[in-house]
Structure formats: C-alpha cells, structure tokens
Scaffold this motif. Structure first.
Motif, PDB file in Angstrom:
ATOM      1  N   ALA A 126      12.529  18.372  98.479  1.00 28.80           N
ATOM      2  CA  ALA A 126      12.691  17.219  97.587  1.00 28.80           C
ATOM      3  C   ALA A 126      11.428  16.359  97.610  1.00 28.80           C
ATOM      4  O   ALA A 126      10.947  15.910  96.567  1.00 28.80           O
ATOM      5  CB  ALA A 126      13.907  16.398  97.997  1.00 28.80           C
ATOM      6  N   ARG A 132      13.913  15.020  90.460  1.00 34.13           N
ATOM      7  CA  ARG A 132      15.242  14.449  90.688  1.00 34.13           C
ATOM      8  C   ARG A 132      16.313  15.540  90.595  1.00 34.13           C
ATOM      9  O   ARG A 132      17.213  15.615  91.429  1.00 34.13           O
ATOM     10  CB  ARG A 132      15.522  13.342  89.682  1.00 34.13           C
ATOM     11  N   SER A 135      16.135  17.799  93.660  1.00 35.24           N
ATOM     12  CA  SER A 135      16.606  17.052  94.836  1.00 35.24           C
ATOM     13  C   SER A 135      18.127  16.974  94.861  1.00 35.24           C
ATOM     14  O   SER A 135      18.754  17.219  95.901  1.00 35.24           O
ATOM     15  CB  SER A 135      16.013  15.643  94.840  1.00 35.24           C
TER      16      SER A 135
END
Length: 190
Positions: A126, A132, A135
C-alpha cells in the motif's frame, strides 16, 4: 475484565458453520497457494512500474523479509514462549470448536502468522504503490485471511489482533528499509 474469557467467547461466536460449501471455501481461502495469482499480480505491478532491475529486487527482497520475519518471530520465538493453545486444541473449549476436515493447526496459536504476514505485505505494498483501490483490496484480503483462521478454530481474535498489529509494524519497518536502501543506492550512483 477477563480478556481470555472474552477472547474465547468471541471465537466461539465466529467459528464454523453447518455449511459444507463454506467449510470448503474457507479451507481453500486460508491456503497460501490460493493466493499465488495475487502475488504474481503484485510482482507484475512492481515490474511494470519500476525503472530498473535492482529496484525490483529490492522490493521483492523487502516483501520476502516482511513474511520471513513475521513467520520466524511467530514460529520460532513467540508461539513456543507464550504457549497459548490454539482454540481447537484448548482443553477448556476445544470440544466446542467447530473443526473443518480435521484441521486443528499446530499446538500453539499466539500470535497468528497469517495475520502478520498478510498485513505486513498489505501495508508494504500500500505504501509502495500508493493506490487507494489496491490498498483497500489488500486490507480486505488480510481481513479475509484473518477471518478464515477464526472460522477454522485455529486462532482466537486476540491472536489475530496481535498478529495484524505486528504485521502493520513490519510493513512500516520494511517500507522504511526500502526507502533508506533506495536512497543510498541512488545517491551512490550520482
């Protein structure tokens, strides 16, 4: 408050089901080989977005260190030292724990290496990729792995929480190692 009793209650609430399909699915999801496509995809992302082979090797090395350190700390030091029974082997509640296909894991379960391994990789990648979506997907993957361990009755929630916390820490540590080594390599090349 009696945290051990609470841990046992939570485990019994999460553990198992009467579904043969779900038992089979969970057993498959908890197996490392099931996730080989994910590891290959992460390697592909790293190779596609890295400008040189040494950087790829450094990333792969740090990812392997995440898993190696988490697993070694767990299996060689913490589990034998703490010696906390896995739920499926616990003399106090073992008879109440749903066992899937006879799988009980080793004798001791504190802390969960699955939790520490998956969370260390999730945090490391991440921070590395800074996406995003990736992650969130990696954290969900880690949480899914953690849930499978409780479903199978081989880890208490406390084992999972401690393993995940260590995994987050190791992911951060090896991200920092990656940054330091990368900085030194590029500095020496200039």
């Amino acid at each position: 408050m009696d945290w051990i009793a609470l841990d046992k209650q939570w485990l019994l609430a999460i553990n198992g089901s009467d579904s043969v399909f779900l038992d089979s699915l969970v057993k498959t999801l908890t197996t490392a080989t099931t996730w080989i496509p994910l590891y290959v995809a992460l390697l592909y992302v790293v190779m596609k977005n890295s400008d040189n082979f040494r950087k790829v090797l450094l990333i792969v090395g740090c990812a392997l260190l995440c898993v190696f350190v988490a697993g070694s700390l767990d299996d060689m030091i913490v589990k034998p030292m703490v010696a906390r029974w896995r739920p499926a082997r616990d003399p106090e509640i073992g008879i109440s724990v749903d066992i899937v296909n006879g799988y009980r894991g080793g004798r001791f379960g504190f802390f969960s290496a699955h939790a520490s391994n998956t969370f260390s990789l999730a945090v490391f990648f991440a921070l590395l990729v800074r996406s995003r979506l990736l992650s969130i997907a990696l954290v969900l993957w880690s949480l899914l792995n953690c849930w499978t361990r409780m479903y199978l009755g081989v880890h208490y929630p406390g084992d999972i929480i401690c393993g995940a916390a260590l995994g987050v820490l190791l992911g951060l540590v090896f991200w920092k190692v990656f940054q330091i080594v990368q900085r030194k390599v590029w500095k020496s090349e200039q």
